[in-house]
Design an enzyme around this catalytic site. Structure first.
Site, mmCIF file in Angstrom:
data_model
loop_
_atom_site.group_PDB
_atom_site.id
_atom_site.type_symbol
_atom_site.label_atom_id
_atom_site.label_comp_id
_atom_site.label_asym_id
_atom_site.label_seq_id
_atom_site.Cartn_x
_atom_site.Cartn_y
_atom_site.Cartn_z
ATOM 1 N N LYS A 128 1.018 -1.352 0.071
ATOM 2 C CA LYS A 128 0.046 0.068 0.033
ATOM 3 C C LYS A 128 0.951 1.207 0.005
ATOM 4 O O LYS A 128 1.996 1.260 0.377
ATOM 5 C CB LYS A 128 -1.245 0.151 1.146
ATOM 6 C CG LYS A 128 -0.354 0.177 2.652
ATOM 7 C CD LYS A 128 -0.107 1.676 3.038
ATOM 8 C CE LYS A 128 0.652 1.387 4.378
ATOM 9 N NZ LYS A 128 1.419 2.654 4.560
ATOM 10 N N ASP B 242 -2.711 -1.373 9.920
ATOM 11 C CA ASP B 242 -2.698 -1.209 8.473
ATOM 12 C C ASP B 242 -3.613 -2.709 7.626
ATOM 13 O O ASP B 242 -3.705 -2.736 6.539
ATOM 14 C CB ASP B 242 -1.619 -1.246 7.639
ATOM 15 C CG ASP B 242 -0.952 0.145 7.943
ATOM 16 O OD1 ASP B 242 -1.908 1.135 8.439
ATOM 17 O OD2 ASP B 242 0.196 0.619 7.593
HETATM 18 O O1 C5P Z 1 -0.323 -1.347 14.386
HETATM 19 P P1 C5P Z 1 0.983 -1.511 14.058
HETATM 20 O O2 C5P Z 1 1.751 -2.837 14.763
HETATM 21 O O3 C5P Z 1 1.317 -1.719 12.579
HETATM 22 O O4 C5P Z 1 1.727 -0.102 14.616
HETATM 23 C C1 C5P Z 1 3.169 -0.094 14.676
HETATM 24 C C2 C5P Z 1 3.301 1.173 15.793
HETATM 25 O O5 C5P Z 1 3.178 2.427 14.967
HETATM 26 C C3 C5P Z 1 2.494 0.972 16.843
HETATM 27 O O6 C5P Z 1 3.109 0.342 17.681
HETATM 28 C C4 C5P Z 1 2.710 2.615 17.164
HETATM 29 O O7 C5P Z 1 3.799 3.160 17.898
HETATM 30 C C5 C5P Z 1 2.835 3.326 15.670
HETATM 31 N N1 C5P Z 1 1.456 3.673 15.039
HETATM 32 C C6 C5P Z 1 0.694 4.613 15.705
HETATM 33 N N2 C5P Z 1 -0.368 5.288 15.470
HETATM 34 C C7 C5P Z 1 -1.110 4.673 14.468
HETATM 35 C C8 C5P Z 1 -0.477 3.518 13.905
HETATM 36 C C9 C5P Z 1 0.767 3.047 14.256
HETATM 37 O O8 C5P Z 1 1.430 5.658 16.713
HETATM 38 N N3 C5P Z 1 -2.150 5.116 13.793
#
Ligand code: C5P
Length: 290
Positions: free
Chosen positions: A8, A133
């Protein structure tokens, strides 16, 4: 079964606020692209994962495809197993959602071979537990993403766009870039996401190019100046706009034609090892064969 797990890009990304749980409220337009990993699934005893290709895949708890398979086993109560073989092409630490795409393909594929009949909505609910995502990668295409990126509203894409993606050798860890955004004395200005959505709905490349922006660019460039160098290189090669996707480090160039994108890719590939020519895609997961 063989599937493509599409990367993406974020056409634009606004950071609205930091939540108590450390995640950030976003407003963004997410888009599937042709660049993809290939996932092969075979019914088997237990769960096994292996990968081929130049890009290393995290093993153990960080492996999102395996985590997706386990989450689906738990949600369904079905004790079936699978052997998963991933041909990895999407670079990691890029802001291209490579791990999320693999998880989405595992959910979509295993739902079929285990005959679970989960709806897309039910798969998106499981996807949310795996990463912000992953629901978008299950749904695919073009969508406005709010919340932490999981609250999706599909947007009808008026047309496809030729793209060239360039990633510096070094990747960027998403949590570090959000933390750097938190530490800024004044948050950087947000792009006008409504204007980007409007341009995409009309298929107006010029309006799109001038509206694009990403609020995470400043903290990412402060840590890795090559992000800015990639954007300058793409602009020099004729990109209508060049901007960072997600939390980086990959930079996307929007081109007027496939021929111009092909020329830019040729010129840039000699300097930047991670250079990819692609197009926007209407799908997050493509089933190649059942
Ligand atoms: O959800 P995911 O594991 O992909 O997110 C990785 C990291 O990115 C999270 O632990 C957070 O620190 C950051 N993040 C965030 N806000 C979001 C998406 C991700 O702070 N909307």
């Amino acid at each position: 079964m063989r599937l493509l797990a599409h990367a993406k890009i974020n056409w634009s990304l606004a950071v609205l606020s930091r939540r108590a749980d450390g995640y950030h409220e976003l407003d963004s337009l997410m888009q599937s692209v042709g660049l993809s990993d290939e996932l092969s699934l075979f019914e088997a005893e237990g769960l096994r994962f292996s990968s081929v290709g130049g890009v290393p895949v995290p093993q153990g708890a960080d492996n999102l495809a395996l985590r997706a398979a386990r989450a689906l086993q738990e949600a369904s109560g079905v004790g079936r197993g699978a052997r998963m073989l991933l041909r990895k092409r999407i670079p990691t630490g890029a802001g291209l959602g490579g791990g999320s795409a693999d998880a989405a393909a595992a959910l979509v594929g295993l739902n079929i071979i285990w005959k679970l009949n989960f709806s897309e909505r039910a798969l998106c609910d499981i996807a949310r537990t795996l990463g912000a995502d992953v629901p978008f990668c299950v749904a695919g295409g073009l969508a406005r993403a709010r919340g932490v990126g999981e609250a999706l509203t599909p947007v009808r894409a008026a047309r496809e766009y030729p793209l060239v993606i360039v990633k510096p050798a070094e990747g960027l860890p998403t949590p570090d870039i959000f933390r750097a955004w938190d530490a800024m004395s004044a948050p950087p200005p947000n792009p006008d996401i409504g204007a980007v959505e409007n341009a995409l709905s009309r298929g107006d490349a010029a309006a799109l190019a001038s509206a694009i922006g990403n609020a995470l660019t400043e903290p990412a460039v402060a840590r890795l100046p090559q992000v800015a160098a990639c954007a300058q290189a793409l602009t020099r090669c004729g990109a209508l706009s060049a901007w960072m996707t997600g939390s980086g480090s990959a930079v996307v160039g929007l081109f007027a034609t496939d021929a111009e994108a092909a020329r830019a890719r040729r010129d840039l590939a000699g300097i930047w090892r991670f250079t990819y020519q692609t197009r926007t895609s209407s799908r997050g997961v493509t089933i190649l064969s059942e």
